[in-house]
Design a protein around this motif. Structure first.
Motif, PDB file in Angstrom:
ATOM      1  N   ASP A 258       0.852  -1.185   0.000  1.00 18.76           N
ATOM      2  CA  ASP A 258       0.000   0.000   0.000  1.00 18.76           C
ATOM      3  C   ASP A 258       0.889   1.236   0.000  1.00 18.76           C
ATOM      4  OD1 ASP A 258      -1.750   2.050   0.359  1.00 18.76           O
ATOM      5  OD2 ASP A 258      -2.635   1.323   2.220  1.00 18.76           O
ATOM      6  N   CYS A 259       0.907   1.935  -1.124  1.00 17.90           N
ATOM      7  CA  CYS A 259       1.764   3.118  -1.273  1.00 17.90           C
ATOM      8  C   CYS A 259       0.965   4.408  -1.120  1.00 17.90           C
ATOM      9  CB  CYS A 259       2.449   3.076  -2.625  1.00 17.90           C
ATOM     10  SG  CYS A 259       3.529   1.640  -2.829  1.00 17.90           S
ATOM     11  N   ALA A 260      -0.212   4.316  -0.530  1.00 20.65           N
ATOM     12  CA  ALA A 260      -1.041   5.501  -0.293  1.00 20.65           C
ATOM     13  C   ALA A 260      -1.225   5.739   1.205  1.00 20.65           C
ATOM     14  CB  ALA A 260      -2.393   5.352  -0.986  1.00 20.65           C
ATOM     15  N   GLY A 261      -1.734   4.734   1.910  1.00 19.72           N
ATOM     16  CA  GLY A 261      -1.818   4.835   3.368  1.00 19.72           C
ATOM     17  C   GLY A 261      -3.047   5.542   3.897  1.00 19.72           C
ATOM     18  N   PHE A 262      -4.206   5.258   3.312  1.00 16.95           N
ATOM     19  CA  PHE A 262      -5.474   5.811   3.793  1.00 16.95           C
ATOM     20  C   PHE A 262      -6.362   4.684   4.315  1.00 16.95           C
ATOM     21  CE2 PHE A 262      -3.986   8.792   0.529  1.00 16.95           C
ATOM     22  CZ  PHE A 262      -3.997   9.976   1.252  1.00 16.95           C
ATOM     23  N   ASP A 263      -7.404   5.057   5.055  1.00 18.16           N
ATOM     24  CA  ASP A 263      -8.356   4.058   5.552  1.00 18.16           C
ATOM     25  C   ASP A 263      -8.788   3.105   4.433  1.00 18.16           C
ATOM     26  OD1 ASP A 263      -8.516   6.281   7.497  1.00 18.16           O
ATOM     27  OD2 ASP A 263     -10.146   5.114   8.373  1.00 18.16           O
ATOM     28  N   LYS A 264      -9.187   3.696   3.313  1.00 14.17           N
ATOM     29  CA  LYS A 264      -9.748   2.890   2.231  1.00 14.17           C
ATOM     30  C   LYS A 264      -8.695   1.988   1.604  1.00 14.17           C
ATOM     31  CE  LYS A 264     -12.454   3.066  -2.005  1.00 14.17           C
ATOM     32  NZ  LYS A 264     -11.548   2.499  -3.006  1.00 14.17           N
ATOM     33  N   THR A 265      -7.488   2.505   1.405  1.00 14.71           N
ATOM     34  CA  THR A 265      -6.471   1.685   0.745  1.00 14.71           C
ATOM     35  C   THR A 265      -5.999   0.548   1.641  1.00 14.71           C
ATOM     36  OG1 THR A 265      -4.695   3.200   1.447  1.00 14.71           O
ATOM     37  CG2 THR A 265      -5.706   3.605  -0.707  1.00 14.71           C
ATOM     38  N   VAL A 266      -5.864   0.819   2.939  1.00 16.13           N
ATOM     39  CA  VAL A 266      -5.465  -0.257   3.857  1.00 16.13           C
ATOM     40  C   VAL A 266      -6.575  -1.301   3.953  1.00 16.13           C
ATOM     41  CG1 VAL A 266      -4.835  -0.835   6.230  1.00 16.13           C
ATOM     42  CG2 VAL A 266      -3.892   1.214   5.159  1.00 16.13           C
ATOM     43  N   SER A 267      -7.831  -0.850   3.993  1.00 16.32           N
ATOM     44  CA  SER A 267      -8.955  -1.793   4.020  1.00 16.32           C
ATOM     45  C   SER A 267      -8.970  -2.653   2.760  1.00 16.32           C
ATOM     46  CB  SER A 267     -10.281  -1.029   4.151  1.00 16.32           C
ATOM     47  OG  SER A 267     -10.336  -0.316   5.372  1.00 16.32           O
TER      48      SER A 267
END
Length: 362
Positions: A258-267
Motif C-alpha cells: 500500500d503506497c497511499a496509506g489511507f483508511d480505504k487503501t489499507v482496508s
C-alpha cells in the motif's frame, strides 16, 4: 551535514546558495554556509535533486506527519552530485567522482543502529526533516560512507532517483517479494511506480496496480504492470473493488504494497490479500485509521510497516546499471536552479496532473 547556514546572509558570486523554506509557499534561494569538512566527510557539488511529496507538504503546510518546520530550512533530499573535496581519512572516493547520496545519518550508538536498523534510529539526521537542512544547494557536506559512486552507465539524475527507488526496494525486501509472488500495488504515484519497478526487478511475475487516476494507471501499464484497476475514493466501494482486483489478478494475491496509506487503501489491501499473505504499509496518508484488522488477523494476514529504507543504495545502483530497472521514464519535468525555476518546479510538482518526478539540474 544538515548544519550551518544563515538565511539572512548577503550573497556574492562565490557563495554557496540553497533553496530555503522560509514559510508557507515561501521558497527563496539564499546563501548557505557549509560546515567544516570533517576527516570522514566529503564536499559534494549537487548536480541533480528531485522533488518529493514530503517537500511539497513542507512548502504548503510547514509540516509533514509529526515533523514541523519552526525555523528556516533548506529543502530537498533526493540527490546526486560530484565530489569536490574529501576529508583526510576518506578512502575510496576522490574529487570528480559522481555519487548518489543517502540522506539519513544514524547516530551509530543506539541499539537500532548497532543491529543494522539505522532507519529506525531515534536520533536520525535526515535531509530536509526539521531541523536538519536538505540538499537543494550548490554544495553540501556529507559523510563519505553515505555517498555511493555511480557506475559509468548511470546518470546523475538516475543517481538522485536512488532515494525514492530505495523505498520500493526496501518495501519489496520487507515483504520478501520474489519470483513466485503475485503482487498488488495500491497507489500509482511516484512511490507506487518505483515499487512496481522494484517488484519486477525482484522477479514478481504478475503485478496489479490500483489507483484513482487514469493517467497514472496508464503509466503503470506502460512500465509493465500485468493489469491495472481504477478505484474510487469512496470507502463503501471497498468490497466491490476487492473482487474487481482479485479478478484482475486471476490468482491469489500473495503480497499487497500500500503506497497511499489511507483508511480505504489499507482496508482494500487487507481484503484483497490471500489467507497467510502479507500487507506492507509504505504510504502514510493517514495517521489514525479505522480498518478491518480482526478479519485479516483471523486469516493470518501479516501487516508489515516500512519506514524509509536501509542498505539499499548498492542494490539500486546494480538494478539501474544492469538495466533491470529504468527510472528515466518517471522523470517528466526538469528545471534549473534559479529563483523563478524553483518556484515553478514546486508548483508543477504540487499540481500533479502528468507530473511524476520533477528534477532540478544544477
Amino acid at each position: 551535514m544538515g548544519k550551518g547556514g544563515n538565511a539572512n546572509d548577503v550573497a556574492d558570486s562565490s557563495e554557496n546558495m540553497a533553496a530555503w523554506l522560509l514559510g508557507v509557499n515561501n521558497l527563496k534561494i539564499q546563501p548557505f554556509k557549509l560546515p567544516n569538512l570533517g576527516p570522514n566527510d566529503v564536499r559534494v557539488r549537487m548536480k541533480a535533486v528531485g522533488i518529493c511529496g514530503s517537500d511539497v507538504h513542507y512548502l504548503k503546510t510547514m509540516s509533514c506527519g509529526d515533523y514541523h518546520v519552526k525555523e528556516p530550512m533548506v529543502i530537498g533530499h533526493e540527490c546526486a552530485g560530484s565530489i569536490e573535496e574529501v576529508g583526510s581519512e576518506v578512502t575510496g572516493l576522490a574529487p570528480g567522482d559522481r555519487v548518489a547520496l543517502e540522506p539519513g545519518i544514524g547516530c551509530w550508538r543506539c541499539n537500532r543502529c548497532k543491529e543494522g536498523s539505522y532507519n529506525l534510529c531515534p536520533d536520525m539526521k535526515f535531509f530536509a526533516t526539521p531541523p536538519i537542512h536538505g540538499s537543494l544547494a550548490n554544495q553540501i557536506v556529507h559523510p563519505a560512507t553515505l555517498c555511493f559512486k555511480l557506475p559509468d552507465n548511470v546518470s546523475l539524475e538516475e543517481g538522485a532517483m536512488c532515494e525514492p527507488l530505495s523505498v520500493g526496494v526496501y518495501g519489496c525486501r520487507r515483504a520478501k517479494v520474489g519470483a513466485e509472488s503475485t503482487v498488488l500495488i495500491i497507489g500509482a504515484g511516484p512511490i507506487g511506480l518505483v515499487t512496481l519497478l522494484s517488484a519486477k526487478a525482484f522477479g514478481a511475475p504478475r503485478i496489479v496496480v490500483a489507483d484513482v487516476d487514469e493517467h497514472r494507471l496508464s503509466v503503470a501499464k506502460s512500465l509493465g504492470a500485468y493489469s491495472v484497476v481504477q478505484v474510487s475514493t469512496n470507502k463503501e466501494d471497498v468490497a466491490v473493488e476487492v473482487e474487481k482486483i482479485k479478478k484482475a489478478m486471476g490468482k491469489d494475491i500473495d503480497v499487497t504494497l500500500d503506497c497511499a496509506g489511507f483508511d480505504k487503501t489499507v482496508s482494500t489491501a487487507l481484503g484483497a490479500t490471500r489467507n497467510g499473505g502479507k500487507v506492507c504499509l509504505i504510504g502514510m496518508g493517514h495517521c489514525i485509521m479505522t480498518v478491518p484488522l480482526t478479519p485479516a488477523a483471523s486469516r493470518e494476514v501479516d501487516v508489515l510497516g516500512v519506514f524509509r529504507y536501509k542498505n539499499t543504495w548498492p542494490q539500486c545502483l546494480e538494478f539501474l546499471s544492469s538495466g533491470k530497472i529504468d527510472v528515466k521514464p518517471l522523470i517528466t519535468h526538469r528545471f534549473g536552479f534559479t529563483q523563478e525555476e524553483v518556484v515553478r518546479a514546486f508548483e508543477t510538482s504540487a499540481r500533479g496532473g502528468n507530473a511524476i518526478k520533477v528534477m532540478f539540474n544544477l
